[in-house]
Design a protein around this motif. Structure first.
Motif, PDB file in Angstrom:
ATOM      1  N   SER A  90       0.918  -1.148   0.075  1.00  0.00           N
ATOM      2  CA  SER A  90      -0.069  -0.023   0.059  1.00  0.00           C
ATOM      3  C   SER A  90       0.399   1.462  -0.134  1.00  0.00           C
ATOM      4  CB  SER A  90      -1.088  -0.056   0.952  1.00  0.00           C
ATOM      5  OG  SER A  90      -1.666  -1.095   1.309  1.00  0.00           O
ATOM      6  N   GLU A  91       2.209   1.170   0.962  1.00  0.00           N
ATOM      7  CA  GLU A  91       2.400   2.504   0.935  1.00  0.00           C
ATOM      8  C   GLU A  91       3.216   2.647  -0.106  1.00  0.00           C
ATOM      9  OE1 GLU A  91       6.498   4.504   1.428  1.00  0.00           O
ATOM     10  OE2 GLU A  91       6.364   2.470   1.790  1.00  0.00           O
ATOM     11  N   VAL A  92       3.892   1.736  -1.012  1.00  0.00           N
ATOM     12  CA  VAL A  92       4.580   1.671  -2.582  1.00  0.00           C
ATOM     13  C   VAL A  92       3.667   1.785  -2.995  1.00  0.00           C
ATOM     14  CG1 VAL A  92       5.784   0.304  -4.344  1.00  0.00           C
ATOM     15  CG2 VAL A  92       6.289   0.208  -1.646  1.00  0.00           C
ATOM     16  N   THR A  93       2.672   1.845  -3.481  1.00  0.00           N
ATOM     17  CA  THR A  93       1.339   1.911  -4.587  1.00  0.00           C
ATOM     18  C   THR A  93       1.682   3.579  -3.546  1.00  0.00           C
ATOM     19  OG1 THR A  93       0.461   0.039  -4.146  1.00  0.00           O
ATOM     20  CG2 THR A  93      -1.043   2.005  -4.664  1.00  0.00           C
ATOM     21  N   ALA A  94       1.105   3.892  -3.187  1.00  0.00           N
ATOM     22  CA  ALA A  94       1.064   5.506  -2.442  1.00  0.00           C
ATOM     23  C   ALA A  94       1.720   6.363  -3.248  1.00  0.00           C
ATOM     24  CB  ALA A  94       0.546   5.904  -1.030  1.00  0.00           C
ATOM     25  N   THR A  95       3.347   5.818  -2.201  1.00  0.00           N
ATOM     26  CA  THR A  95       4.570   6.887  -3.155  1.00  0.00           C
ATOM     27  C   THR A  95       4.724   7.103  -4.651  1.00  0.00           C
ATOM     28  OG1 THR A  95       5.156   5.918  -0.692  1.00  0.00           O
ATOM     29  CG2 THR A  95       6.660   6.634  -3.519  1.00  0.00           C
ATOM     30  N   LEU A  96       4.313   5.566  -5.614  1.00  0.00           N
ATOM     31  CA  LEU A  96       4.456   5.591  -7.119  1.00  0.00           C
ATOM     32  C   LEU A  96       3.142   6.015  -7.629  1.00  0.00           C
ATOM     33  CD1 LEU A  96       5.611   2.269  -7.570  1.00  0.00           C
ATOM     34  CD2 LEU A  96       6.938   3.968  -7.733  1.00  0.00           C
ATOM     35  N   PHE A  97       1.795   6.642  -7.397  1.00  0.00           N
ATOM     36  CA  PHE A  97       0.678   8.230  -7.320  1.00  0.00           C
ATOM     37  C   PHE A  97       1.536   9.346  -7.482  1.00  0.00           C
ATOM     38  CE2 PHE A  97      -2.173   4.052  -7.676  1.00  0.00           C
ATOM     39  CZ  PHE A  97      -2.919   4.707  -8.709  1.00  0.00           C
ATOM     40  N   LEU A  98       2.723   9.171  -6.349  1.00  0.00           N
ATOM     41  CA  LEU A  98       2.927  10.613  -6.252  1.00  0.00           C
ATOM     42  C   LEU A  98       3.382  12.096  -6.823  1.00  0.00           C
ATOM     43  CD1 LEU A  98       4.791  10.736  -2.472  1.00  0.00           C
ATOM     44  CD2 LEU A  98       2.554  11.997  -3.245  1.00  0.00           C
ATOM     45  N   PRO A  99       3.684  11.327  -8.245  1.00  0.00           N
ATOM     46  CA  PRO A  99       4.126  12.653  -8.779  1.00  0.00           C
ATOM     47  C   PRO A  99       2.538  12.432 -10.472  1.00  0.00           C
ATOM     48  CG  PRO A  99       6.181  10.008  -9.373  1.00  0.00           C
ATOM     49  CD  PRO A  99       4.378  10.262  -8.136  1.00  0.00           C
ATOM     50  N   ALA A 100       2.397  11.049 -10.571  1.00  0.00           N
ATOM     51  CA  ALA A 100       1.070  11.958 -11.448  1.00  0.00           C
ATOM     52  C   ALA A 100       0.340  12.911 -10.333  1.00  0.00           C
ATOM     53  CB  ALA A 100       0.084  10.682 -11.324  1.00  0.00           C
ATOM     54  N   CYS A 101      -0.464  13.253  -8.967  1.00  0.00           N
ATOM     55  CA  CYS A 101      -0.661  13.826  -8.112  1.00  0.00           C
ATOM     56  C   CYS A 101      -0.099  15.293  -8.817  1.00  0.00           C
ATOM     57  CB  CYS A 101      -0.142  14.366  -6.788  1.00  0.00           C
ATOM     58  SG  CYS A 101      -1.221  11.997  -6.349  1.00  0.00           S
ATOM     59  N   LYS A 102       1.071  15.728  -9.534  1.00  0.00           N
ATOM     60  CA  LYS A 102       1.497  16.938  -9.697  1.00  0.00           C
ATOM     61  C   LYS A 102       0.412  17.750  -8.457  1.00  0.00           C
ATOM     62  CE  LYS A 102       1.884  16.060 -14.107  1.00  0.00           C
ATOM     63  NZ  LYS A 102       3.917  15.634 -14.379  1.00  0.00           N
ATOM     64  N   TRP A 139       9.913  -1.866   6.935  1.00  0.00           N
ATOM     65  CA  TRP A 139       8.283  -1.818   5.676  1.00  0.00           C
ATOM     66  C   TRP A 139       8.724  -0.638   5.760  1.00  0.00           C
ATOM     67  CZ3 TRP A 139       6.390   3.997   7.304  1.00  0.00           C
ATOM     68  CH2 TRP A 139       5.226   4.095   6.542  1.00  0.00           C
ATOM     69  N   SER A 140       9.794   0.288   5.724  1.00  0.00           N
ATOM     70  CA  SER A 140      11.209   1.249   5.120  1.00  0.00           C
ATOM     71  C   SER A 140      11.833   0.918   4.179  1.00  0.00           C
ATOM     72  CB  SER A 140      11.123   2.407   6.145  1.00  0.00           C
ATOM     73  OG  SER A 140      11.912   1.934   7.057  1.00  0.00           O
ATOM     74  N   GLY A 141      12.373  -0.095   5.060  1.00  0.00           N
ATOM     75  CA  GLY A 141      13.281  -0.802   3.959  1.00  0.00           C
ATOM     76  C   GLY A 141      12.715  -1.222   2.734  1.00  0.00           C
ATOM     77  N   ALA A 142      11.782  -1.840   3.411  1.00  0.00           N
ATOM     78  CA  ALA A 142      11.293  -3.028   1.829  1.00  0.00           C
ATOM     79  C   ALA A 142      10.751  -1.406   0.826  1.00  0.00           C
ATOM     80  CB  ALA A 142       9.816  -3.672   2.437  1.00  0.00           C
ATOM     81  N   GLY A 143       9.969  -0.718   1.754  1.00  0.00           N
ATOM     82  CA  GLY A 143       9.710   0.213   0.400  1.00  0.00           C
ATOM     83  C   GLY A 143      10.231   1.547  -0.088  1.00  0.00           C
ATOM     84  N   ILE A 144      12.144   1.527   0.466  1.00  0.00           N
ATOM     85  CA  ILE A 144      13.002   2.122   0.316  1.00  0.00           C
ATOM     86  C   ILE A 144      13.578   1.151  -1.410  1.00  0.00           C
ATOM     87  CG2 ILE A 144      15.322   2.787  -0.347  1.00  0.00           C
ATOM     88  CD1 ILE A 144      14.479   3.908   2.783  1.00  0.00           C
ATOM     89  N   VAL A 145      13.108   0.227  -0.909  1.00  0.00           N
ATOM     90  CA  VAL A 145      13.841  -1.094  -2.271  1.00  0.00           C
ATOM     91  C   VAL A 145      12.618  -1.070  -3.563  1.00  0.00           C
ATOM     92  CG1 VAL A 145      14.839  -3.321  -2.682  1.00  0.00           C
ATOM     93  CG2 VAL A 145      15.792  -1.970  -0.634  1.00  0.00           C
ATOM     94  N   LEU A 146      11.842  -1.248  -2.698  1.00  0.00           N
ATOM     95  CA  LEU A 146      10.900  -1.697  -4.491  1.00  0.00           C
ATOM     96  C   LEU A 146      10.559  -0.323  -5.051  1.00  0.00           C
ATOM     97  CD1 LEU A 146       7.889  -3.672  -2.171  1.00  0.00           C
ATOM     98  CD2 LEU A 146       9.951  -4.786  -4.351  1.00  0.00           C
ATOM     99  N   GLY A 172      12.467   2.093  -5.188  1.00  0.00           N
ATOM    100  CA  GLY A 172      13.894   2.215  -6.226  1.00  0.00           C
ATOM    101  C   GLY A 172      13.414   1.336  -7.435  1.00  0.00           C
ATOM    102  N   ILE A 173      13.290   0.218  -7.273  1.00  0.00           N
ATOM    103  CA  ILE A 173      12.924  -0.378  -8.456  1.00  0.00           C
ATOM    104  C   ILE A 173      11.741  -0.647  -9.184  1.00  0.00           C
ATOM    105  CG2 ILE A 173      12.721  -3.235  -8.903  1.00  0.00           C
ATOM    106  CD1 ILE A 173      13.917  -4.097  -6.325  1.00  0.00           C
ATOM    107  N   LEU A 174      10.829   0.161  -9.351  1.00  0.00           N
ATOM    108  CA  LEU A 174       9.414   0.387  -9.764  1.00  0.00           C
ATOM    109  C   LEU A 174      10.073   1.647 -10.055  1.00  0.00           C
ATOM    110  CD1 LEU A 174       6.674  -1.604  -7.033  1.00  0.00           C
ATOM    111  CD2 LEU A 174       7.683  -2.254  -9.321  1.00  0.00           C
ATOM    112  N   GLY A 175      10.142   2.717  -9.455  1.00  0.00           N
ATOM    113  CA  GLY A 175      10.582   4.342  -9.921  1.00  0.00           C
ATOM    114  C   GLY A 175      11.558   3.700 -11.166  1.00  0.00           C
ATOM    115  N   ALA A 176      12.157   2.762 -11.395  1.00  0.00           N
ATOM    116  CA  ALA A 176      12.760   2.473 -12.699  1.00  0.00           C
ATOM    117  C   ALA A 176      12.274   1.916 -13.668  1.00  0.00           C
ATOM    118  CB  ALA A 176      14.110   1.574 -12.111  1.00  0.00           C
ATOM    119  N   TYR A 177      10.954   1.473 -13.272  1.00  0.00           N
ATOM    120  CA  TYR A 177      10.271   0.652 -13.974  1.00  0.00           C
ATOM    121  C   TYR A 177       9.552   1.489 -15.303  1.00  0.00           C
ATOM    122  CZ  TYR A 177       7.208  -2.455 -16.691  1.00  0.00           C
ATOM    123  OH  TYR A 177       5.833  -2.483 -17.578  1.00  0.00           O
TER     124      TYR A 177
END
Length: 109
Positions: free
Chosen positions: A12-24, A62-69, A71-76
């Motif tokens: 859920s946290e990774v999903t939210a973070t990946l939505f942030l750029p689209a929020c403008k 929670w934070s460590g896994a979020g950072i890594v995920l 990072g990986i999904l931001g690349a994708y």
């Protein structure tokens, strides 16, 4: 059950973070709602984890896994490719979480 809730909180946290750029800057309604909802779910499930896993351990995973995920999904998704020092840092985060889970007496399994 705590680690199951933790996995949901991380996703859920990774999903939210990946939505942030689209929020403008939270000027776009649907991405902003998706982001806020995902963060809300993340914190809700994180609160459930704390019934069975110590807060320090929970937050580290929670934070460590979020950072890594992220990072990986931001690349994708955003073509934000981490450089070598960033990848080494993410590797160290993974190593730290592994050490905690394998050797710490604080963690109750």
């Amino acid at each position: 059950m705590g680690y199951f809730w933790l996995a949901i909180a991380i996703v859920s946290e990774v999903t939210a973070t990946l939505f942030l750029p689209a929020c403008k800057g939270f000027t776009r309604v649907w991405p902003s709602l998706a982001c806020a909802t995902s963060y809300g779910l993340s914190f809700y499930f994180l609160s459930l984890v704390l019934n069975s896993v110590p807060v320090g351990v929970t937050y580290a995973i929670w934070s460590g896994a979020g950072i890594v995920l992220v990072g990986i999904l931001g690349a994708y998704f955003y073509k934000q490719i981490p450089d070598v020092p960033a990848m080494i840092g993410m590797g160290l985060i993974i190593a730290g979480v592994a050490v905690m889970n394998l050797f710490s007496k604080t963690i109750s399994h």
